[in-house]
Design a protein around this motif. Structure first.
Motif, PDB file in Angstrom:
ATOM      1  N   ILE A   1       0.811  -1.183   0.096  1.00 18.50           N
ATOM      2  CA  ILE A   1       0.086  -0.071  -0.014  1.00 18.50           C
ATOM      3  C   ILE A   1       0.679   1.301   0.044  1.00 18.50           C
ATOM      4  O   ILE A   1       2.067   1.245   0.490  1.00 18.50           O
ATOM      5  CB  ILE A   1      -0.943   0.064   1.351  1.00 18.50           C
ATOM      6  N   PRO A   2       0.535   2.330  -0.655  1.00 20.35           N
ATOM      7  CA  PRO A   2       0.989   3.526  -0.418  1.00 20.35           C
ATOM      8  C   PRO A   2       1.255   4.156   0.996  1.00 20.35           C
ATOM      9  O   PRO A   2       0.390   4.089   1.954  1.00 20.35           O
ATOM     10  CB  PRO A   2       0.209   4.530  -1.380  1.00 20.35           C
ATOM     11  N   ASP A   3       2.359   5.040   1.263  1.00 17.65           N
ATOM     12  CA  ASP A   3       2.491   5.483   2.535  1.00 17.65           C
ATOM     13  C   ASP A   3       1.785   6.674   2.428  1.00 17.65           C
ATOM     14  O   ASP A   3       2.438   7.924   2.773  1.00 17.65           O
ATOM     15  CB  ASP A   3       3.930   5.712   2.753  1.00 17.65           C
ATOM     16  N   ASP A   4       0.316   6.814   2.717  1.00 16.15           N
ATOM     17  CA  ASP A   4      -0.337   8.028   2.513  1.00 16.15           C
ATOM     18  C   ASP A   4      -1.714   7.749   3.431  1.00 16.15           C
ATOM     19  O   ASP A   4      -2.026   6.599   3.700  1.00 16.15           O
ATOM     20  CB  ASP A   4      -0.509   8.737   1.502  1.00 16.15           C
ATOM     21  N   ASP A   5      -2.679   8.828   3.750  1.00 18.10           N
ATOM     22  CA  ASP A   5      -3.905   8.494   4.397  1.00 18.10           C
ATOM     23  C   ASP A   5      -4.612   7.611   3.520  1.00 18.10           C
ATOM     24  O   ASP A   5      -5.304   6.751   4.188  1.00 18.10           O
ATOM     25  CB  ASP A   5      -4.511   9.844   4.715  1.00 18.10           C
ATOM     26  N   TRP A   6      -4.742   7.747   2.233  1.00 21.82           N
ATOM     27  CA  TRP A   6      -5.700   7.029   1.439  1.00 21.82           C
ATOM     28  C   TRP A   6      -5.194   5.680   1.379  1.00 21.82           C
ATOM     29  O   TRP A   6      -5.849   4.708   1.710  1.00 21.82           O
ATOM     30  CB  TRP A   6      -5.754   7.502   0.058  1.00 21.82           C
ATOM     31  N   GLY A   7      -3.767   5.156   1.565  1.00 19.72           N
ATOM     32  CA  GLY A   7      -3.313   3.937   1.608  1.00 19.72           C
ATOM     33  C   GLY A   7      -3.874   3.487   2.734  1.00 19.72           C
ATOM     34  O   GLY A   7      -4.290   2.104   2.923  1.00 19.72           O
ATOM     35  N   GLU A   8      -3.761   3.934   4.009  1.00 16.50           N
ATOM     36  CA  GLU A   8      -3.899   3.600   5.276  1.00 16.50           C
ATOM     37  C   GLU A   8      -5.520   3.300   5.630  1.00 16.50           C
ATOM     38  O   GLU A   8      -5.841   2.081   6.138  1.00 16.50           O
ATOM     39  CB  GLU A   8      -3.564   4.480   6.469  1.00 16.50           C
ATOM     40  N   ARG A   9      -6.539   4.264   4.908  1.00 16.35           N
ATOM     41  CA  ARG A   9      -7.979   3.760   4.977  1.00 16.35           C
ATOM     42  C   ARG A   9      -8.078   2.572   4.093  1.00 16.35           C
ATOM     43  O   ARG A   9      -9.031   1.817   4.577  1.00 16.35           O
ATOM     44  CB  ARG A   9      -8.425   5.119   4.472  1.00 16.35           C
ATOM     45  N   VAL A  10      -7.558   2.364   2.911  1.00 15.41           N
ATOM     46  CA  VAL A  10      -7.820   1.184   2.161  1.00 15.41           C
ATOM     47  C   VAL A  10      -7.275   0.032   2.776  1.00 15.41           C
ATOM     48  O   VAL A  10      -8.062  -1.043   2.967  1.00 15.41           O
ATOM     49  CB  VAL A  10      -7.283   1.390   0.519  1.00 15.41           C
TER      50      VAL A  10
END
Length: 612
Positions: free
Chosen positions: A373-382
């Motif tokens: 996953i990407p290291d950002d808020d969107w990635g964390e939510r997904v």
């Protein structure tokens, strides 16, 4: 509907048959020769067939496969040979192999089937079509079942029929009606058409009353679906004024414009049908407090609010709700279990898609995922959505690795697959032996799938990196963010075999609404397409909010998916599964889902040629 095999087998005989099957460790087309001959056929094959039926009815597909492989076909009568082919087809459906099921059924001369076998034949065929979302064909098979089914089994069949009918949209139902002029299923198709038709509740209720008069003696009236009963008990909801709260300036102006144009296109399509439409008031939410703006809209006569769009604005609107009229937000708050009176939430959330990825991977038989996953808020939510759903299914996530997208794709892919650990072990061994080894690193072997959250641009670099580090044989599931809405085989070749859910908007080329939107706004075919679809679905669902929120089984076919409303007032959408094949999106069949991916050399220009 469950398959109907009405066979009986004594416990002692079943035990004997299972003991015989347990003695066989290698599947074979013959049984013990000492037990099998034309003269004592009844001791073996005759009893294996009902034993296999019992195993399938209990969900024991491996045991059923073992028993099927022991059948000696040359000793079967024509009737039992039909039974054997039906069992093979049934097993194929249960293991998500739609094509094999249809192939087995094609070997059967249906004129030689008895009544019970006719029922089973059409049930299996219908379920095979349903695996691939071919609901019209499933309905056709259910109509065939109806010709043979005992009356006491009608209620179960009608429930199954209705579940499939409401998965069709208005135009599909219209097409079905045109080819069923004199058919026992016609009243059911008409009923579904009334239910799915966009418009005012009073018009639906009027159409329903006319339908009841036409079909007063029909089983469809006798076994009226609960969602129709709920529709009859619904209060008419016809706001004269709707406030649309969208960003019309600032960074989200383009997104707001896409939602607005999608909604207004649906608005004008409704006008063309001479149906009542409310007055629409527009409010720019870009630099306004969403609570204050909603209060202003209500004071100015709005009876329903649609919006706001951004997640932060929705959080504020829901947590500080002060208005007394219904509100349909166009995004979701983080607290998915929070229920707020008269507030409904819908959107094109990647979290919803991550949950569906978990569900699909689990259904496909995978149990040991890792996550990229990407290291950002969107990635964390997904990631949180996928993990929560996976764990609720009983699964365990083995590990998660983040990437920044700043040139670290190879390094992070290597870390995810534990390539570095493999190299360390090789270096230690070389140091101990004191000589250089001819060594190829290995990826970790405890995993069977990857969930990856990525845009198309990042995915085109991540997938080759995974392939390079020996994960070419692992299925990769993701969200629709991997697909930008336009076919681009030259660029998307690097995404081959990635599995992703997609909204019907990108597949409904013949839809009058989509045709009108893409003709007027060409940008709707690209990255903003999902927001045009969201706007049109907001218009589709608003008249049905109260009705659907009180009817758990109620569904309507929309541009963003098959829509329903859960107990928290959240609009859920079921998407269509695709995968990349030769750089193009193509349907992801259950058969392909369960098939082991061929090992592909990462430098091979044609990824359809397995190298091992």
């Amino acid at each position: 509907m469950s398959f109907i095999f009405r066979s009986r087998l004594s416990i002692s005989l079943l035990a004997l048959v299972l003991m015989l099957s347990a003695c066989s460790t290698t599947p074979s087309k013959t049984v013990n020769d000492g037990m099998t001959s034309p003269n004592n056929y009844s001791v073996t094959e005759e009893h294996l067939l009902p034993a296999i039926t019992i195993q399938l009815n209990n969900g024991n597909t491996d045991r059923a496969r073992n028993l099927l492989d022991q059948i000696k076909l040359e000793y079967l009568s024509n009737n039992d040979l039909n039974h054997y082919h039906l069992l093979e087809a049934n097993l194929a459906v249960m293991t998500h192999d739609q094509q094999s099921a249809l192939n087995w059924l094609s070997t059967i001369n249906t004129r030689t089937l008895n009544r019970s076998q006719q029922i089973t034949y059409h049930q299996i065929k219908g379920n095979a079509y349903k695996l691939e979302g071919q609901y019209s064909q499933t309905i056709e098979q259910l109509g065939m079942v109806l010709q043979y089914l005992p009356k006491e089994d009608y209620p179960e069949l009608y429930n199954t029929l209705w579940e499939n009918l409401i998965l069709l949209n208005e135009s599909q139902l219209q097409n079905l009606l045109s080819i069923r002029q004199s058919d026992p299923l016609k009243p059911w198709v008409e009923l579904a058409f009334i239910y799915q038709t966009l418009g005012e509740l009073k018009h639906q209720l009027s159409a329903l009353k006319n339908w009841q008069q036409r079909w007063s003696t029909s089983d469809a009236l006798r076994y009226l679906p609960q969602s129709i009963v709920d529709l009859q008990n619904s209060k008419p909801y016809q706001p004269d004024s709707i406030a649309l709260l969208l960003p019309m300036s600032g960074q989200l102006a383009q997104a707001g414009e896409a939602v607005r144009e999608g909604l207004m296109a649906a608005y004008y399509e409704t006008m063309k049908k001479n149906r009542h439409v409310p007055r629409i008031q527009f409010y720019d939410s870009a630099n306004s407090d969403p609570v204050t703006l909603a209060l202003q809209a209500e004071a100015e006569g709005a009876e329903l609010i649609i919006g706001p769009l951004s997640r932060n604005a929705v959080e504020k609107a829901v947590s500080n709700r002060q208005i007394t009229i219904p509100q349909l937000t166009l995004n979701y708050i983080n607290d998915t279990a929070l229920t707020v009176n008269l507030t409904y939430q819908m959107g094109v959330s990647a979290q919803n898609e991550a949950k569906q990825s978990a569900q699909r991977a689990w259904q496909d038989g995978f149990k040991n995922p890792i996550m990229f996953i990407p290291d950002d808020d969107w990635g964390e939510r997904v990631a949180a959505a996928f993990t929560q759903e996976w764990q609720s299914l009983g699964g365990n996530l083995l590990s998660t690795v983040h990437y920044t997208g700043k040139g670290d794709f190879n390094q992070t892919a290597s870390t995810l697959l534990l390539i570095n650990e493999s190299q360390k072990r090789a270096n230690n061994l070389q140091r101990i032996l004191g000589k250089k080894l001819n060594y190829t690193p290995r990826r970790r072997q405890d995993i069977d799938m990857i969930f990856m959250a990525a845009t198309a641009a990042n995915g085109r670099q991540l997938k080759p990196a995974l392939d390079f580090y020996f994960a070419y044989d692992l299925p990769v599931y993701t969200t629709s963010s991997i697909y930008n809405g336009q076919q681009n085989p030259s660029k998307d070749h690097d995404l081959n075999s990635i599995r992703f859910p997609i909204m019907p908007w990108y597949l409904s080329e013949g839809s009058p609404l989509k045709t009108a939107i893409t003709r007027e706004w060409p940008s709707s075919a690209g990255q903003y397409g999902s927001l045009y679809a969201l706007g049109s679905d907001a218009w589709l669902i608003y008249p049905k909010l109260e009705q659907m929120s009180h009817s758990p089984n109620a569904k309507i076919s929309g541009a963003t998916g098959t829509l329903s409303i859960n107990e928290h007032g959240h609009v859920e959408r079921q998407l269509i599964w695709q995968h990349f094949h030769n750089g193009l999106s193509a349907p992801l069949t259950r058969e392909r889902s369960a098939r082991k991916i061929h090992a592909i050399h990462v430098l091979d220009s044609d990824d359809q040629k397995p190298t091992g």
